[in-house]
Design an enzyme around this catalytic site. Structure first.
Site, PDB file in Angstrom:
ATOM      1  N   LYS A  14       1.020  -0.912   0.191  1.00 40.47           N
ATOM      2  CA  LYS A  14      -0.034   0.405   0.511  1.00 40.47           C
ATOM      3  C   LYS A  14       1.211   1.208  -0.370  1.00 40.47           C
ATOM      4  CE  LYS A  14      -3.489   2.995   3.222  1.00 40.47           C
ATOM      5  NZ  LYS A  14      -3.773   2.915   4.692  1.00 40.47           N
TER       6      LYS A  14
ATOM      7  N   LYS B 290     -10.266  12.900   7.577  1.00 40.29           N
ATOM      8  CA  LYS B 290      -9.645  12.990   8.725  1.00 40.29           C
ATOM      9  C   LYS B 290      -9.543  14.234   9.902  1.00 40.29           C
ATOM     10  CE  LYS B 290      -6.605   9.241   7.943  1.00 40.29           C
ATOM     11  NZ  LYS B 290      -7.197   8.321   8.484  1.00 40.29           N
TER      12      LYS B 290
ATOM     13  N   ASP C 192       1.779   6.259   5.714  1.00 36.42           N
ATOM     14  CA  ASP C 192       0.612   5.548   4.509  1.00 36.42           C
ATOM     15  C   ASP C 192       1.596   5.239   3.503  1.00 36.42           C
ATOM     16  OD1 ASP C 192      -1.525   4.073   5.709  1.00 36.42           O
ATOM     17  OD2 ASP C 192      -3.178   5.572   4.499  1.00 36.42           O
TER      18      ASP C 192
ATOM     19  N   GLU D 100      -9.378   3.287   1.863  1.00 35.76           N
ATOM     20  CA  GLU D 100      -8.770   3.806   0.874  1.00 35.76           C
ATOM     21  C   GLU D 100      -8.054   2.473   0.469  1.00 35.76           C
ATOM     22  OE1 GLU D 100      -7.290   5.522   3.345  1.00 35.76           O
ATOM     23  OE2 GLU D 100      -5.324   4.473   2.789  1.00 35.76           O
TER      24      GLU D 100
ATOM     25  N   ARG E  20      -7.571  -1.011   1.639  1.00 34.32           N
ATOM     26  CA  ARG E  20      -7.845  -2.036   0.693  1.00 34.32           C
ATOM     27  C   ARG E  20      -8.481  -1.982  -0.277  1.00 34.32           C
ATOM     28  NH1 ARG E  20     -13.010  -1.717   5.719  1.00 34.32           N
ATOM     29  NH2 ARG E  20     -11.249  -0.875   7.140  1.00 34.32           N
TER      30      ARG E  20
HETATM   31  N1  BES Z   1      -3.943   4.554   7.064  1.00 32.42           N
HETATM   32  C1  BES Z   1      -5.451   4.508   7.207  1.00 32.42           C
HETATM   33  C2  BES Z   1      -4.936   3.318   8.914  1.00 32.42           C
HETATM   34  C3  BES Z   1      -4.220   3.673   9.632  1.00 32.42           C
HETATM   35  C4  BES Z   1      -4.285   4.543  10.970  1.00 32.42           C
HETATM   36  C5  BES Z   1      -2.709   3.999   9.999  1.00 32.42           C
HETATM   37  C6  BES Z   1      -3.172   4.638  12.243  1.00 32.42           C
HETATM   38  C7  BES Z   1      -1.327   4.118  10.743  1.00 32.42           C
HETATM   39  C8  BES Z   1      -1.774   4.850  11.831  1.00 32.42           C
HETATM   40  C9  BES Z   1      -6.564   3.756   6.870  1.00 32.42           C
HETATM   41  O1  BES Z   1      -6.287   4.047   5.831  1.00 32.42           O
HETATM   42  C10 BES Z   1      -8.354   4.066   7.977  1.00 32.42           C
HETATM   43  O2  BES Z   1      -7.777   5.474   7.419  1.00 32.42           O
HETATM   44  N2  BES Z   1      -8.137   3.532   8.145  1.00 32.42           N
HETATM   45  C11 BES Z   1      -9.482   4.054   8.947  1.00 32.42           C
HETATM   46  C12 BES Z   1     -10.442   3.100   8.046  1.00 32.42           C
HETATM   47  C13 BES Z   1     -11.750   2.557   8.742  1.00 32.42           C
HETATM   48  C14 BES Z   1     -12.291   4.208   8.318  1.00 32.42           C
HETATM   49  C15 BES Z   1     -12.891   1.575   8.588  1.00 32.42           C
HETATM   50  C16 BES Z   1      -9.561   4.091  10.636  1.00 32.42           C
HETATM   51  O3  BES Z   1      -8.517   2.796  10.937  1.00 32.42           O
HETATM   52  O4  BES Z   1      -9.970   4.219  11.268  1.00 32.42           O
HETATM   53 ZN    ZN Z   2      -4.697   5.286   4.473  1.00 30.32          ZN
HETATM   54 MN    MN Z   3      -7.717   6.116   4.951  1.00 30.38          MN
END
Ligand code: BES
Ligand code: ZN
Ligand code: MN
Length: 489
Positions: free
Chosen positions: A260, A272, A283, A344, A346
């Site tokens: 990724k 966010k 990321d 995103e 996934r």
């Molecule tokens: N890149 C983030 C996940 C992440 C969180 C990486 C903290 C490093 C530190 C990912 O794209 C994301 O935003 N995931 C969301 C998914 C949710 C919307 C189902 C999350 O984990 O909040």
């Molecule tokens: Zn992400």
């Molecule tokens: Mn994200």
């Protein structure tokens, strides 16, 4: 990388900035060279240095050790409890101290104990010192990184041949770790899909790797619609980079590594909040691990064929962004209902895993900072490993123990797949509840992989950390070293 020498000398004639001396607690136990053990004993007689694990004492111009400006005692704790990893971390802690002082010519006494093989202990010493030798200053007004010039390891008579033979492999792993740190620490203003792809192309050329870069038009033709949707809100267009390493002799197996590479994850329209958004420059660490590991495979001449696939995009909110409610037709033909544009990673991986599935490889592994839930579950020091091939999962967990990078298996709970059912499409990209978020994300990916031996690694917690032992503040660079432990075997 400093010039590394492992010699069977005692170290008492060392001339340089600092001689690092790891010592076990319990004074009768250490088998140090005489002149050095005298100094160490004097300090331990003072009773306020117990050689507890990671305890440090610097001594200026120690008696009887000729040309060494500083001696740095570092505690290993009790000898009975020693491990390679403790040696790596103790030497790393002392090396970080030395690095910050600006000391450049470093010596280390390799600890002698009947509980570990000499060559293993020597390798841990070298690795601990080299992993600590990192200073990210590219964005300072005057970029003057502190780095070691020479590293001498003294074994006091123990055989050094085996450890010397392992040096190229150790150095390739450390270089890969540093490369991942550099990429992870670089701001998204400088590292975006196009510039990241250029870095990959350059590195591929240096290491004679095959390299193919797909731009937006190629991706459209190739049907990478889920990945393209994630990138469509950004002024920086997506790239997919495919790298290829082939050994000179017939390959033992073929492995595909998928990363990724979200160069910045703002969340998109499901934006966010501001707290910690800057950390989302990291990321893309999955893609960085893929790139660095392929370069290391070439450096260390791995006996396996390795294909790397990096999915490089920016997830941004704008008038052209993909929207909650959109239905995407992924490369596999399966449709995905997007209910949160922040899930995103996934979507990017869905297309890449489908692409990887067609390569006829023995194993497909993906690396992604995928879920905040993984950080909640395991903290900032552990990567989660999911897999459909239990034998390979266990081999990788072993590799984690050997290299001192924590991996922990989480289950693919089939029953949870129901929560990804969509009313309008074949699958939706979030469940609508928080529970088991890393598992449901992994189950989403599983729908897009047509491969029996698949491993998914969630790096959301482990990609960065506060400074500790041989780790600097920021990107940890974890990943390539345990991966190489398996690939180079
Ligand atoms: N890149 C983030 C996940 C992440 C969180 C990486 C903290 C490093 C530190 C990912 O794209 C994301 O935003 N995931 C969301 C998914 C949710 C919307 C189902 C999350 O984990 O909040
Ligand atoms: Zn992400
Ligand atoms: Mn994200």
């Amino acid at each position: 990388m400093p010039n590394v020498d492992i010699s069977s000398q005692s170290g008492k004639d060392f001339s340089g900035d600092v001689l690092i001396v790891p010592v076990f607690s319990g004074r009768e136990r250490h088998r140090l060279p005489l002149a050095i053990s005298k100094v160490a004993r004097q300090v331990m007689d003072e009773s306020d240095f117990k050689a507890d694990y990671l305890e440090l004492v610097p001594l200026h111009h120690p008696n009887g050790v000729k040309d060494c400006r500083w001696m740095l005692l570092v505690g290993l704790g009790e000898e009975e409890k020693v491990t390679h990893n403790k040696i790596r971390k103790a030497v790393g802690t002392a090396a970080r101290h030395s690095l910050k002082k600006g000391w450049k010519k470093i010596g280390v006494i390799s600890p002698s104990t009947s509980l570990l093989d000499h060559d293993e202990a020597q390798a841990a010493v070298v690795e601990g010192a080299l992993l600590a030798d990192y200073d990210f200053t590219a964005f300072k007004g005057k970029p003057e990184p502190k780095r070691f010039e020479t590293l001498e390891v003294f074994t006091n008579g123990d055989d050094t041949r085996k450890a010397r033979r392992r040096l190229p492999q150790i150095e390739a792993g450390v270089a890969a770790c540093h490369r991942v740190r550099d990429l992870g620490n670089t701001p998204a203003g400088d590292l975006y899909p196009e510039s990241f792809a250029e870095i990959a192309q350059k590195l591929a050329k240096q290491h004679k790797l095959g390299c193919e870069v797909m731009g937006p038009e190629d991706l459209q033709k190739g049907g990478f619609n889920a990945l393209l949707a994630v990138g469509q809100g950004s002024a920086r267009t997506p790239r997919v980079v495919k790298l290829e390493y082939k050994p000179k002799e017939k390959a033992k197996k073929h492995v595909v590594l998928v990363g990724k590479g979200v160069c910045f994850d703002s969340g998109g329209l499901s934006l966010k909040d501001a707290s910690g958004m800057e950390t989302m420059k990291g990321d893309m660490i999955g893609a960085a691990i893929v790139l660095a590991t392929l370069a290391a495979c070439a450096e260390a001449q791995a006996p396996v064929q390795v294909t790397g696939i990096m999915g490089l995009v920016e997830n941004m909110p704008s008038g052209t962004s993909y929207k909650p409610g959109d239905v995407l037709k992924s490369r596999s033909g399966k449709t995905i209902e997007v209910l949160n544009t922040d899930a995103e990673g996934r979507l990017v991986l869905a297309d890449l895993l489908d692409y990887a599935s067609g390569m006829g490889a023995d194993h497909v592994l993906d690396f992604a900072t995928l879920t905040g839930a993984c950080v909640v579950a395991l903290g900032d020091g552990v990567s989660a490993v999911f897999g459909t091939d239990q034998k390979l999962v266990e081999r990788l967990l072993d590799a984690g123990s050997t290299t001192g990078e924590h991996l922990w298996q989480l289950p693919l709970v089939e029953e949870y797949r129901d929560s990804l059912k969509s009313q309008v499409a074949d699958i939706k990209n979030i469940t609508g509840h928080r529970w088991g978020g890393s598992i449901t994300a992994a189950l989403f990916l599983k729908d897009f992989i047509k491969h029996e031996s698949w491993i998914h690694v969630d790096l959301a917690g482990s990609w960065s950390s506060a400074e500790r032992d041989y780790r600097p503040h920021g990107a940890t660079g974890e990943g390539p070293r345990w991966l190489l432990d398996w690939l180079l075997a």
